[in-house]
Design an enzyme around this catalytic site. Structure first.
Site, PDB file in Angstrom:
ATOM      1  N   ASP A 104       0.823  -1.218   0.000  1.00 42.51           N
ATOM      2  CA  ASP A 104       0.000   0.000   0.000  1.00 42.51           C
ATOM      3  C   ASP A 104       0.853   1.262   0.000  1.00 42.51           C
ATOM      4  OD1 ASP A 104      -2.180  -1.612   0.109  1.00 42.51           O
ATOM      5  OD2 ASP A 104      -2.979  -0.820   1.990  1.00 42.51           O
ATOM      6  N   HIS A 155      -5.778   3.027  -4.580  1.00 41.34           N
ATOM      7  CA  HIS A 155      -5.768   3.335  -3.147  1.00 41.34           C
ATOM      8  C   HIS A 155      -6.179   4.793  -2.931  1.00 41.34           C
ATOM      9  CE1 HIS A 155      -4.925   1.985   0.842  1.00 41.34           C
ATOM     10  NE2 HIS A 155      -3.874   2.768   1.059  1.00 41.34           N
ATOM     11  N   HIS A 256       3.941  -2.394   3.070  1.00 42.49           N
ATOM     12  CA  HIS A 256       3.945  -1.021   2.538  1.00 42.49           C
ATOM     13  C   HIS A 256       5.238  -0.765   1.768  1.00 42.49           C
ATOM     14  CE1 HIS A 256       1.072  -0.845   5.894  1.00 42.49           C
ATOM     15  NE2 HIS A 256       0.483   0.124   5.225  1.00 42.49           N
TER      16      HIS A 256
END
Length: 803
Positions: A104, A155, A256
């Protein structure tokens, strides 16, 4: 009966000045538009950059602890893959011993490539849920990621909690991210992960409607089974431990590739992949897992021994990546899927990995990228436009930031120089005792001088001007050169019956020609030049000519003051005049590089004027032109603060714009004309070595770039930190106020006008910046201006009547 056409007189051919005036008038509007477009472009670039960095439109609210009683229990108990078919929600779980690696918040140019390297070394793919603003800033990373065979998902564009946002903001977040992906890698996607989301059992009453709307738009929402919590930086072993599924279950694992230092994530990733492969797990993307769930042949995913992602028929890809979602493909404002297709997510119009594209037939797609479609049509072109615009912003804003720093240093440096040198200048010129004794230019100059008054349609002012000269304490000859006036200026001057006044009439040829005519007819070796709307104090001429006791001095600048200062515009100009003449001219005088002798009050040796060819018509700033010419001829030019004259400043914004436009453009012309002064040697080259750089930096470059200070200040006040920005602006205002107060003190002016300074900074200064930008555009585009006559009122009377 015959008729004859009456003969018409032959039309006079337009003069060179009239042709230039017509051409200039025709070109002014486009140049104004160009200047405004430059400002608009600057503002747009700043707004775009601020939006990309979440300074504009940022909503940092994150919802936590909300009720979930309106969310179906089967959803809360379901798997991490949420799709909608005909408005009906459906969840799916990842198959056993299958890991879907997801990352992400990226991409970033630092960590994403390192993660891609680890994935490539281990021969697996992952799904990256990307923030659109980051995609637009680092498109090359996205392109490499897709070409390597990885999958991308949305996102949002600004990483905002959508549960606080309306439908319009939600659709913009999706569409803008799709455009960024289209511009960066030529794809769009049907995968979505909401910021701040985690496991599906965390869906609440506020976020559930958002997921339903997104699902009805054809997107698959992807949640998490296992969170590595790598953002906490717990260490490599903890990341590996927390990312490991329990009981051999399949899992969507969250890591991440942005949001801070991800060095632990990079180190843990390689260890984690090897560990899970050793346990018999396979790795795939979200689309790969869904294809496996929906019956893709031989499954999907990679272990240590598998090769490239499997290619399946397009229909299988559709079932895998978009299972149950086709009913929503046409819903909402984004009904047409970005990329130009009307199909449901994963319908098969995908962009395959470049490593495999040459081996796949045209009707087959890469399962592990089947959530992506090839961007086409307007989506592709709008996406590329976005990427190009962001690239410009990413290049321009750092440059502007450096220029802002340069401007700030230049402005503060100028203030410092003016204060220090003006104080020293004042101390020297007003010295009454101490080393060297009382200051003196030399023997008192008492011989008669000639005062030249060029006049064109000055009926409102000429009488006051001549009456003030008649009260002169110094013997003078007055020559009024009437430049073809049509309002009776000549007759008024003659009717006054004042002694020692000669009126010379000439055809309209402009102010330089009128002054040259006066110089040729002057009876004395010193000539004083003034404007037809200016009023001299009784001792102005006497004070003005005293520096000529020094034979090395060729010209003297007087102290021009605004007479009509009781209006707002007049007060603003009064502040400008006092600061300009009292600080700027003192500084330049001490540095021996005075750039301009004001047209309102200046004195010259007649032979020096003739030596440099008189007042030139090459520029619109003939006063600056001849001043520089004097320097280059080796003559010294000084400032005499005690020689005061009162002039009528423009009384309307339109007239003020016209005057300052001509001044600034004329100054640029004069500097360009004398550009070779930069290479002049000896005393004559001092202006080129010192004065030219200072004038260019302080009077052109700094004012042209100075709007950056105000633009950045306003931007920061609105979008960053209002109070910090306001304090910074007030600090600069205080510095300016100190400089202005000191200038007023030196000139013994009343401080009450300084109350107008804050408003001057907010309005008047901005106008002057625009004028200079307009002049710069005119200069760069090769335009020419005509002389513009200002409307006079004659309200500036004798000096005694001016407060």
């Amino acid at each position: 009966m015959t008729s004859t056409t009456p003969s018409r007189g032959r039309r006079r051919a337009p003069t060179k000045m009239e042709r230039a005036a017509g051409k200039a008038a025709a070109l002014q509007k486009p140049r104004v538009i160009l200047a405004l477009l430059l400002l608009l472009g600057l503002t747009s670039v700043m707004l775009l950059d601020g939006y990309l960095r979440s300074e504009i439109g940022n909503d940092a609210r994150v919802r936590d602890g909300a009720a979930y009683d309106k969310v179906p229990q089967k959803i809360l108990d379901g798997g991490p893959l949420l799709t909608f078919t005909g408005g009906t929600a459906k969840t799916q779980s990842v198959p056993k011993r299958t890991i879907v690696l997801t990352f992400d918040d990226g991409p970033t140019p630092t960590w994403t490539p390192q993660i891609l390297k680890v994935l490539e070394d281990n021969n697996i793919e992952a799904t990256f849920f990307m923030v659109g603003s980051m995609v637009s800033r680092y498109p090359g990373v996205v392109k490499d990621l897709v070409e390597q065979g990885n999958e991308v998902g949305i996102h949002t564009f600004t990483h905002v909690d959508l549960s606080y946002q309306g439908t319009g903001r939600l659709q913009r977040e999706l569409k803008q991210t799709q455009l960024a992906l289209a511009g960066a890698a030529g794809i769009t996607t049907t995968l979505f992960r909401a910021p701040y989301s985690s496991e599906i059992n965390a869906v609440d009453n506020y976020s559930w409607p958002v997921y339903k709307e997104i699902g009805n738009l054809g997107y698959t929402s992807v949640f998490v089974d296992t969170d590595s919590d790598d953002w906490k930086k717990p260490g490599v072993s903890k990341i590996v431990q927390w990312a490991t599924p329990k009981s051999n279950k399949g899992a969507v694992v969250l890591m991440h590739d942005a949001g801070g230092d991800r060095s632990e994530t990079v180190k843990a990733l390689d260890t984690y992949i090897k560990k899970m492969k050793a346990k018999g797990y396979s790795f795939t993307t979200v689309s790969g897992a869904m294809a496996k769930l929906n019956g893709a042949p031989n499954g999907a995913g990679r272990t240590g021994a598998t090769g490239s992602g499997q290619a399946v028929e397009a229909g299988v890809g559709q079932a895998g990546a978009g299972a149950g979602a086709s009913a929503g493909a046409g819903a909402g404002a984004l009904g047409e899927q970005p990329g130009g297709t009307q199909s449901a997510p994963g319908s098969g119009s995908t962009n395959s990995s470049s490593n495999n594209s040459s081996t796949k037939s045209s009707n087959k797609v890469n399962v592990e990228q089947s959530g992506q479609q090839k961007a086409t049509g307007s989506t592709l072109y709008e996406g590329k436009a976005l990427i190009y615009a962001v690239a410009v912003a990413e290049w321009v804003l750092p440059l502007l930031s450096w220029l802002l720093l340069v401007v700030g240093i230049s402005v503060m440096g100028r203030f410092g120089m003016m204060l220090i040198l003006a104080r020293r200048h004042y101390g020297q010129r007003n010295r009454k005792r101490g080393k060297g004794g009382k200051f003196s230019w030399g023997p008192t100059v008492t011989r008669p001088v000639t005062v030249i008054v060029p006049a064109y349609n000055e009926k409102e002012c000429i009488a006051n001007t001549l009456h003030s000269l008649a009260q002169s304490t110094h013997p003078i000859e007055i020559i009024v050169v009437d430049d073809g006036s049509t309002d009776g200026t000549k007759e008024i001057a003659e009717s006054l019956g004042l002694p020692n006044v000669r009126v010379i009439r000439q055809e309209n040829a402009g102010k330089p020609a009128a002054l040259n005519n006066g110089v040729r007819n002057a009876s004395h070796d010193i000539v004083v030049m003034m404007d037809g709307d200016t009023v001299f104090e009784p001792d102005a001429v006497h004070q003005l000519v005293q520096p000529f006791a020094d034979p090395g001095i060729g010209a003297v600048a007087g102290n021009a003051k605004v007479g009509n200062r009781n209006t707002l515009i007049g007060a603003w100009q009064h502040i400008e005049y006092v600061m300009g003449f009292n600080l700027d001219r003192r500084m330049y005088d001490l540095l021996r590089c005075m750039p301009t002798i004001p047209g309102a009050i200046g004195a010259f040796r007649r032979d020096a004027v003739l030596e440099v060819g008189g007042m030139s018509e090459d520029t619109l700033a003939e006063d600056t032109d001849i001043t520089i010419a004097m320097h280059r001829a080796g003559r010294r030019v000084v400032y005499q603060e005690h020689a005061r004259a009162w002039t009528e400043a423009p009384s309307s914004l339109k007239q003020l714009w016209s005057q300052r436009y001509r001044w600034s453009y004329g100054t640029m012309q004069a500097l360009w004309k004398h550009r070779k002064s930069l290479t002049d040697k000896g005393p004559s080259g001092r202006f080129g070595r010192v004065g030219m750089p200072l004038v260019v930096i302080f009077q052109i470059i700094t004012p042209v770039l100075a709007p950056l200070i105000d633009v950045f200040t306003v931007y920061s006040m609105i979008f960053v930190d209002f109070w910090a920005s306001l304090l910074a602006w007030l600090a600069v205002l205080v510095v300016q106020l100190v400089c202005a107060a000191y200038a007023f003190r030196l000139d013994r002016e009343k401080y009450r006008y300084l109350a107008m300074l804050p408003l001057q900074q907010l309005a008047y200064r901005q106008m002057m910046y625009l004028v200079l930008i307009h002049s710069s555009v005119t200069a760069l585009t090769g335009g020419r201006l005509r002389w513009q006559k200002l409307k006079r009122t004659g309200e500036v009377g004798t000096p005694a009547g001016v407060s």
